[in-house]
Structure formats: structure tokens, C-alpha cells
Design a protein around this motif. Structure first.
Motif, short mmCIF file in Angstrom:
data_model
loop_
_atom_site.label_atom_id
_atom_site.label_comp_id
_atom_site.label_asym_id
_atom_site.label_seq_id
_atom_site.Cartn_x
_atom_site.Cartn_y
_atom_site.Cartn_z
N VAL A 45 25.98 22.74 53.80
CA VAL A 45 26.55 22.14 55.00
C VAL A 45 27.22 23.23 55.83
O VAL A 45 28.11 23.93 55.36
CB VAL A 45 27.59 21.05 54.66
CG1 VAL A 45 28.13 20.41 55.93
CG2 VAL A 45 26.97 20.00 53.74
N PHE A 46 26.76 23.37 57.07
CA PHE A 46 27.29 24.35 58.00
C PHE A 46 28.01 23.63 59.14
O PHE A 46 27.76 22.46 59.40
CB PHE A 46 26.16 25.21 58.57
CG PHE A 46 25.24 25.79 57.53
CD1 PHE A 46 25.66 26.81 56.70
CD2 PHE A 46 23.94 25.31 57.39
CE1 PHE A 46 24.81 27.35 55.74
CE2 PHE A 46 23.08 25.83 56.44
CZ PHE A 46 23.51 26.85 55.61
N GLY A 47 28.87 24.36 59.82
CA GLY A 47 29.54 23.76 60.96
C GLY A 47 30.79 24.53 61.33
O GLY A 47 31.34 25.27 60.51
N PRO A 48 31.26 24.35 62.55
CA PRO A 48 32.46 25.06 63.00
C PRO A 48 33.71 24.50 62.34
O PRO A 48 33.68 23.45 61.70
CB PRO A 48 32.47 24.79 64.51
CG PRO A 48 31.79 23.45 64.64
CD PRO A 48 30.72 23.45 63.60
N ASN A 49 34.81 25.21 62.48
CA ASN A 49 36.09 24.71 62.00
C ASN A 49 36.40 23.37 62.67
O ASN A 49 36.16 23.19 63.86
CB ASN A 49 37.21 25.72 62.32
CG ASN A 49 37.07 27.01 61.56
OD1 ASN A 49 36.48 27.06 60.49
ND2 ASN A 49 37.63 28.08 62.11
N GLY A 50 36.92 22.46 61.87
CA GLY A 50 37.27 21.15 62.42
C GLY A 50 36.12 20.17 62.49
O GLY A 50 36.28 19.06 63.02
N ALA A 51 34.97 20.54 61.92
CA ALA A 51 33.80 19.65 61.99
C ALA A 51 33.89 18.49 61.02
O ALA A 51 33.14 17.52 61.13
CB ALA A 51 32.52 20.45 61.73
N GLY A 52 34.79 18.59 60.01
CA GLY A 52 34.92 17.52 59.02
C GLY A 52 34.33 17.86 57.67
O GLY A 52 34.25 17.01 56.79
N LYS A 53 33.94 19.12 57.47
CA LYS A 53 33.24 19.51 56.25
C LYS A 53 34.12 19.36 55.01
O LYS A 53 33.69 18.82 53.99
CB LYS A 53 32.74 20.96 56.38
CG LYS A 53 31.87 21.23 57.59
CD LYS A 53 31.35 22.65 57.64
CE LYS A 53 32.44 23.71 57.67
NZ LYS A 53 33.28 23.64 58.88
N THR A 54 35.34 19.88 55.07
CA THR A 54 36.23 19.78 53.91
C THR A 54 36.61 18.33 53.63
O THR A 54 36.68 17.92 52.46
CB THR A 54 37.50 20.63 54.15
OG1 THR A 54 37.13 22.02 54.22
CG2 THR A 54 38.50 20.45 53.01
N THR A 55 36.83 17.56 54.67
CA THR A 55 37.13 16.13 54.47
C THR A 55 35.96 15.44 53.80
O THR A 55 36.16 14.59 52.92
CB THR A 55 37.46 15.46 55.82
OG1 THR A 55 38.60 16.10 56.40
CG2 THR A 55 37.76 13.98 55.64
N LEU A 56 34.74 15.79 54.18
CA LEU A 56 33.56 15.22 53.52
C LEU A 56 33.57 15.53 52.03
O LEU A 56 33.33 14.64 51.20
CB LEU A 56 32.29 15.76 54.18
CG LEU A 56 30.97 15.35 53.51
CD1 LEU A 56 30.79 13.84 53.52
CD2 LEU A 56 29.79 16.06 54.18
N LEU A 57 33.85 16.77 51.67
CA LEU A 57 33.89 17.14 50.25
C LEU A 57 34.98 16.37 49.51
O LEU A 57 34.79 15.96 48.36
CB LEU A 57 34.11 18.63 50.08
CG LEU A 57 32.95 19.56 50.50
CD1 LEU A 57 33.28 21.00 50.13
CD2 LEU A 57 31.63 19.14 49.87
#
Length: 246
Positions: A45-57
Motif C-alpha cells: 500500500v502506497f500513498g502520501p502522508n495522511g492518506a489513511g494507511k496507518t489507520t487502515l493497518l
């Protein structure tokens, strides 16, 4: 290309997200994410800061409850304290280590929490896999940031999880640590674990992945199988996508 919105019922499905939403203060940080991973697959999963990646994990790990939608691990709905959580390992920005305890004590403690038959043996294997066994008796607070990261990864893999979630796992690692991590992730995949790896390094992520997603403003703006991705054009298209206003 959007991720599939259905939930599969195949016996080899390891993790499945269905329309996951998590809002804070009424604002969705993860907004309708769906995907399915089978045994031995890896989603980068790629994306800029604030994209929601950590929240998804954190949703996939059971540390957060979704505002809407669901996540299943091995067909079991993932909720805090459920047996499904025991099948998940999570490597996060926060090391989740006790600084006063030694590396061995930290990993062994995690092994005991998972109810492993021989916590000491499991801890030794995990520390050896991350090439930090020679620092087993060193208090974590005395270790460098990179060595702490290796211990944190050992803690996450000690119970041989069915699903391994990694949030920028290579951060702070030197060449030896990076090689050990790549070997550990490859071994987990070969043994049938599903991986979700969040990283800003597209080359690193694509090298591990069977599937790739670009997350933007809480959603998967792009999702596809790795086999259909040309790495060079993907980097260019990624930069165009994440720098374009919606």
C-alpha cells in the motif's frame, strides 16, 4: 482499478476487508476500503502522508474498531480481544517494546501472551531470524533505533501469524537488518501468511507484492495485481495521482 467489494469464502482466504470506514470527529480517514488476500499473497500500500494507511493497518490489526464495514481474518470477524487477533502480527512505527526489559524478555513476553508452548524457543528463533540474537540480553533502551526495530519485528513474528501487517518496516534498518526483514517476510509468505506492507518506497514494496494499491484520502485510488504493473511507469503514475487535486 478498484478493489473487489465482495467477501470471498475460499478456504485459503487469509484476510478480507469489506467497505471499511473509520471516522474521527465525523471525518472519514479510511473511507470504504475493500480487498481480499489469500494465503501467501502480499498487498503493498502506497500513498502520501495522511492518506489513511496507518489507520487502515490499525483496523486490520483489531486495534481500532471500524465506524462501518468489517474485516475478517481466516473467516472470523476481527474485533478487539477476539481469537482472530491472535492470527495477526503488527509491525508499527511505535516499537511496542518495554524499554527496561531485554530484547529476549520482550519477545518472550509476547510469545507467552500468544500462549505458545515454548516461549523461550520461539523468542530465540524470532531474534535469530532478525539477526539480533547476539543482543538478546541487552535492555531495549540501550539498543540503537535500528536494533530496536529488529526486536520489534521479532516480537511481531514470534507467533508465526497468519496475517502480518507492516507499517514502514524498513525505517531505521541498516543493510543487515533490511536483508533479515526481507528474508523474514519472504519466509512468512512461503509458509502461507498474507502480508500487508505500507511503505513510501515503491521499488521496495513492488518487489514484495502480489497486489499493489495507492491510497489517497482514505480510499484505494488504484488497486491491481502486481503482474500487471510496470515499475517504471507505476512510479510516474503514482506521482501524478497523489499530486493531483481531487
Amino acid at each position: 482499478m478498484s478493489a473487489p467489494s465482495h467477501i470471498a469464502d475460499d478456504s485459503d482466504v487469509a484476510v478480507e476487508a469489506e467497505s471499511l470506514v473509520r471516522a474521527f470527529g465525523g471525518r472519514p480517514v479510511v473511507d470504504g476500503v475493500s480487498f481480499t488476500l489469500r494465503a501467501g499473497e502480499c498487498l503493498a500500500v502506497f500513498g502520501p502522508n495522511g492518506a489513511g494507511k496507518t489507520t487502515l493497518l490499525r483496523l486490520l490489526s483489531g486495534l481500532l474498531k471500524p465506524s462501518a464495514g468489517s474485516c475478517r481474518v481466516g473467516g472470523v470477524v476481527l474485533r478487539s480481544g477476539s481469537r482472530a487477533r491472535a492470527q495477526v502480527g503488527f509491525v508499527s512505527h511505535a516499537g511496542m517494546l518495554y524499554s527496561a526489559l531485554t530484547a529476549r524478555e520482550n519477545v518472550e513476553f509476547s510469545a507467552r501472551l500468544y500462549g505458545l508452548r515454548s516461549p523461550a524457543d520461539a523468542a530465540r528463533r524470532a531474534l535469530t531470524a532478525m539477526r539480533v540474537a547476539d543482543r538478546s540480553e541487552t535492555p531495549v533502551r540501550s539498543l540503537s533505533r535500528g536494533l530496536q526495530q529488529r526486536v520489534s519485528i521479532a516480537r511481531a513474528i514470534v507467533h508465526e501469524p497468519r496475517v502480518l501487517l507492516c507499517d514502514e518496516p524498513y525505517t531505521g534498518l541498516d543493510d543487515v537488518g533490511s536483508a533479515a526483514l526481507t528474508e523474514a517476510l519472504t519466509e512468512r509468505r512461503a509458509s502461507g501468511a498474507a502480508l500487508v506492507v505500507v511503505t513510501h518506497n515503491l521499488g521496495e514494496g513492488l518487489a514484495l507484492a502480489t497486489h499493489a494499491a495507492i491510497m489517497r484520502r482514505g480510499r484505494f485510488a488504484r488497486y491491481e495485481q502486481r503482474g500487471g504493473v510496470d515499475a517504471t511507469s507505476y512510479v510516474r503514475e503514482y506521482r501524478e495521482l497523489v499530486t493531483t487535486d481531487a
